[in-house]
Enzyme design. Structure first.
Site, mmCIF file in Angstrom:
data_model
loop_
_atom_site.group_PDB
_atom_site.id
_atom_site.type_symbol
_atom_site.label_atom_id
_atom_site.label_comp_id
_atom_site.label_asym_id
_atom_site.label_seq_id
_atom_site.Cartn_x
_atom_site.Cartn_y
_atom_site.Cartn_z
ATOM 1 C CG ASP A 1 12.412 6.300 -12.889
ATOM 2 O OD1 ASP A 1 11.236 6.140 -12.495
ATOM 3 O OD2 ASP A 1 13.308 5.456 -12.695
ATOM 4 C CG HIS A 2 10.872 3.359 -15.677
ATOM 5 N ND1 HIS A 2 11.645 2.253 -15.930
ATOM 6 C CD2 HIS A 2 11.197 3.757 -14.417
ATOM 7 C CE1 HIS A 2 12.395 1.989 -14.876
ATOM 8 N NE2 HIS A 2 12.141 2.883 -13.932
ATOM 9 C CG HIS B 1 7.094 0.741 -13.834
ATOM 10 N ND1 HIS B 1 8.290 0.481 -14.475
ATOM 11 C CD2 HIS B 1 7.428 1.470 -12.734
ATOM 12 C CE1 HIS B 1 9.277 1.020 -13.786
ATOM 13 N NE2 HIS B 1 8.784 1.636 -12.729
ATOM 14 C CG HIS C 1 16.958 2.092 -11.939
ATOM 15 N ND1 HIS C 1 17.058 3.452 -11.814
ATOM 16 C CD2 HIS C 1 15.634 1.820 -12.031
ATOM 17 C CE1 HIS C 1 15.843 3.995 -11.817
ATOM 18 N NE2 HIS C 1 14.953 3.020 -11.948
ATOM 19 C CG HIS D 1 8.601 -1.210 -8.871
ATOM 20 N ND1 HIS D 1 9.409 -0.677 -7.895
ATOM 21 C CD2 HIS D 1 8.542 -0.276 -9.856
ATOM 22 C CE1 HIS D 1 9.822 0.528 -8.286
ATOM 23 N NE2 HIS D 1 9.305 0.793 -9.467
ATOM 24 C CG HIS E 1 7.439 4.570 -10.870
ATOM 25 N ND1 HIS E 1 8.033 3.525 -10.199
ATOM 26 C CD2 HIS E 1 6.322 4.888 -10.175
ATOM 27 C CE1 HIS E 1 7.304 3.232 -9.118
ATOM 28 N NE2 HIS E 1 6.254 4.038 -9.099
ATOM 29 C CG ASP F 1 12.244 0.418 -11.807
ATOM 30 O OD1 ASP F 1 13.201 0.292 -12.593
ATOM 31 O OD2 ASP F 1 11.849 1.524 -11.379
HETATM 32 FE FE FE Z 1 12.786 3.314 -12.021
HETATM 33 ZN ZN ZN Z 2 9.845 2.402 -10.962
#
Ligand code: FE
Ligand code: ZN
Length: 255
Positions: free
Chosen positions: A57-58, A53, A166, A111, A55, A128
């Site tokens: 942080d990915h 996805h 995570h 999400h 985001h 996530d």
């Molecule tokens: Fe994340």
């Molecule tokens: Zn995410």
């Protein structure tokens, strides 16, 4: 296939998959450096990057890894993931030659709306959407969408290892225990997790079958979850309402 979680950023895991001949895949590289270190230490060649996805942080390290290694980047159809070289869609099978691997693509809106998971090679790469003992927050989708996404995941083979984005298991577990205090499988899992975390080891992956036994967000039809909804004044007569009540209680839960 070898499966290795690489800790990244504050509490992310980048998943490294590699075969015995040194060909590697990474999943959701939020930053490049932990991947570079692991490739170097294990003498691996990075061939493919899978993204779940949009985001940051990915995906934050994906473009740099592609620039350094020429790896292809597989991602869902979403203009917010501009570094992608290949788009994958629900119902497709992604077939890679090096390392030799096959993944079923499943769309899991909730999400985010374009979130996908990859299932195959004994693992579920789920970003996530599903966490150990929890699930992702609903940033873009509705409770009905997320519940239906989790139910599709729940129907996959129970021996798949859940490789999530995570390390949230301890905090998730505290909430899960307030929902199902009598769940003995959950209690056992929390004991195991406490031992792993005391040694600074990842609590994941765990088999999907364990999540089905312990994770309240996969257990909206359990008697405990129905009773919890009744006690908390939440609508308890339909699964979407129970899921929505769990999700919003978790959003406000202080572990
Ligand atoms: Fe994340
Ligand atoms: Zn995410």
């Amino acid at each position: 296939m070898h499966v290795v979680p690489l800790p990244a950023l504050a509490d992310n895991y980048i998943w490294l998959l590699h075969d015995d001949s040194g060909h590697a895949i990474v999943v959701d590289p939020g930053e490049a450096q932990p991947v570079e270190e692991a490739l170097h230490a294990r003498k691996l060649k990075l061939c493919a990057i899978l993204l779940t996805h949009h985001h940051n942080d990915h995906i934050g390290g994906a473009a740099a890894l592609r620039a350094a290694h020429g790896a292809l980047i597989y991602a869902p159809e979403d203009e917010r993931i501009s570094a992608a070289t290949h788009r994958v869609r629900d119902g497709e099978t992604l077939i890679l030659a090096q390392p030799e691997a096959r993944f079923q693509i499943i769309a899991v809106p909730g999400h985010t709306l374009s979130h996908i998971v990859y299932a195959g090679e004994g693992v579920l790469l789920c970003g996530d959407t599903l966490f150990s003992l929890g699930c992702g927050r609903l940033f873009e989708g509705t409770p009905a969408q997320m519940l239906s996404s989790l139910q599709r995941i729940a129907s996959l083979p129970g021996d798949l290892l859940v490789c999530c984005g995570h390390e949230y298991t301890v905090a998730n577990g505290r909430f899960a225990q307030t929902v199902e205090p009598g769940n003995t499988a959950l209690k056992q899992r929390l004991d195991d997790v406490a031992k792993l975390r005391a040694k600074q080891q990842p609590s994941v992956p765990a088999p999907l079958s364990s999540e089905l036994a312990c994770n309240p967000f996969l257990r909206v039809n359990s008697n405990d979850v129905i009773a919890w909804c009744r006690q908390h004044g939440a609508a308890n007569d339909d699964p979407v309402a129970r899921f929505a009540a769990l999700r919003s209680a978790k959003d406000g839960f202080q572990a």
